[in-house]
Motif scaffolding. Sequence first.
Motif, mmCIF file in Angstrom:
data_model
loop_
_atom_site.group_PDB
_atom_site.id
_atom_site.type_symbol
_atom_site.label_atom_id
_atom_site.label_comp_id
_atom_site.label_asym_id
_atom_site.label_seq_id
_atom_site.Cartn_x
_atom_site.Cartn_y
_atom_site.Cartn_z
ATOM 1 N N ASN A 106 21.631 67.703 -14.800
ATOM 2 C CA ASN A 106 21.813 69.052 -14.247
ATOM 3 C C ASN A 106 20.531 69.876 -14.332
ATOM 4 O OD1 ASN A 106 24.508 68.533 -13.736
ATOM 5 N ND2 ASN A 106 25.250 69.552 -15.586
ATOM 6 N N TYR A 111 17.157 68.659 -8.393
ATOM 7 C CA TYR A 111 18.557 69.066 -8.227
ATOM 8 C C TYR A 111 18.697 70.575 -8.366
ATOM 9 C CZ TYR A 111 23.423 70.011 -9.293
ATOM 10 O OH TYR A 111 24.680 70.546 -9.297
ATOM 11 N N ALA A 115 20.201 73.117 -5.608
ATOM 12 C CA ALA A 115 21.394 73.905 -5.936
ATOM 13 C C ALA A 115 21.108 75.400 -5.835
ATOM 14 C CB ALA A 115 21.875 73.542 -7.338
ATOM 15 N N ASP A 126 26.776 72.507 -4.458
ATOM 16 C CA ASP A 126 26.309 71.138 -4.219
ATOM 17 C C ASP A 126 26.320 70.748 -2.739
ATOM 18 O OD1 ASP A 126 25.776 70.459 -6.907
ATOM 19 O OD2 ASP A 126 27.915 70.154 -7.280
ATOM 20 N N TYR A 134 20.568 63.541 -6.916
ATOM 21 C CA TYR A 134 20.987 63.925 -8.261
ATOM 22 C C TYR A 134 20.528 62.912 -9.317
ATOM 23 C CZ TYR A 134 24.088 65.541 -12.001
ATOM 24 O OH TYR A 134 24.599 66.008 -13.198
#
Length: 445
Positions: A106, A111, A115, A126, A134
Amino acid sequence: MSTRVLTGITTTGTPHLGNYVGAIRPAIAASREAGVESFFFLADYHALIKCDDPARIERSRLEIAAAWLAAGLDPQRVTFYRQSDIPEIPELTWLLTCVTAKGQMNRAHAYKAAADANVAAGEDLDAGITMGLYSYPILMAADILMFNAHRVPVGRDQIQHIEMARDVAQRFNHLFGAGRELFVLPQAEVEEDVATLPGLDGRKMSKSYDNTIPLFDGGAKALREAVARIVTDSRLPGEPKEPEDTALVTIFDAFADAAERAAFRDALRAGLAWGDAKQRLVEQIERSVAPMRERYETLIAHPERIEETLQAGAAKARAIARPLLDELRHAVGLRRMQPIATVAPDAKAAAKATAAALAQFKQYREADGRFHFKLVGADGEVLIQSVGLAEGREAGRWVQQLRSGEAGALDTAPIERGERYDRAAALAAIEAIAAELARQQAAKG
């Protein structure tokens, strides 16, 4: 002991002059250094994250492989392969995925950027984000750890990925190493002094700015036409021109020696016309690029030769990857079927408690290629730390001697004996290990 250096080559687009000066030329020069074992791979699995055009993927792989070979990459000296020709890499990716925390993914820059852009646009967090994007850092970790690379040349934007690879390697070693360091912890080699060429408009040469000068594509004609479009000031022929901080001179410098650079600057200050200066630049580049272009065009015309080279490189790479993956499969329990020794519940619990109370030897290899071992107490305190050794076998031999409680081994072992060294504590831990080994052997006998 050689140092392994691994370089991934993105397989989207066609190489331009900036790619050659900033990446291709210095990487090939570094691969010729003594004591370096170089791995170069076409990152075509990674390309699938960014591109869904099969024809572009196919063409780019061909052009980029041809460019590196034409520029002097020696497949006899290095291991040059396609990522997609090494099936052990996606399998290792899955093994690593199973020990990688989702929270760590995360926090990956790529990513997070995607995001954040979705949130700013009012989209779902997403939206449009694939698992390829990812999980990209895990595939990159597999690329590196598959060959236990010591150094990975990267730009600053990739440092996080190397740190993630180290974290995942440490976690895997801890969970499945049983005292062994299955993976070397890679070091990021940040390329601080990478030569950056300006493009036609003076900004950094980049496809995204549409300001590139082709390396081979379009031949000498395309090179001349691109150079002719380099932006210059309005000074007329005969007027002195200030050469510093101009795109044209910076590009000239990348292909010239000190004497040629000085002569070019003197000519501009003496009033050399920009058109003549551009012609001189073309001639200067051509002295380096024309022989490479000829090799490039021959390779493009005979892709089977490139294919043969890459298949040979894949064979070299798999000779390293397959044994390591077999070891990793065994470590995680993916083994051949065999009888499982049964232990009474009480005895099993007692053995587990005994093992937890004992100190443990660990072996590992540092980024400099030297092998080390250490004895770590049950409380995590390092009781013994070895010096660097030339061979892993030597480190293993010393561990065996110490584990067996061989007389005098502790006092002759190649270990650090500084202020923090407690001989009594180390000896007590070794004697406990030797006693437990003797007990286990007696139980079997």
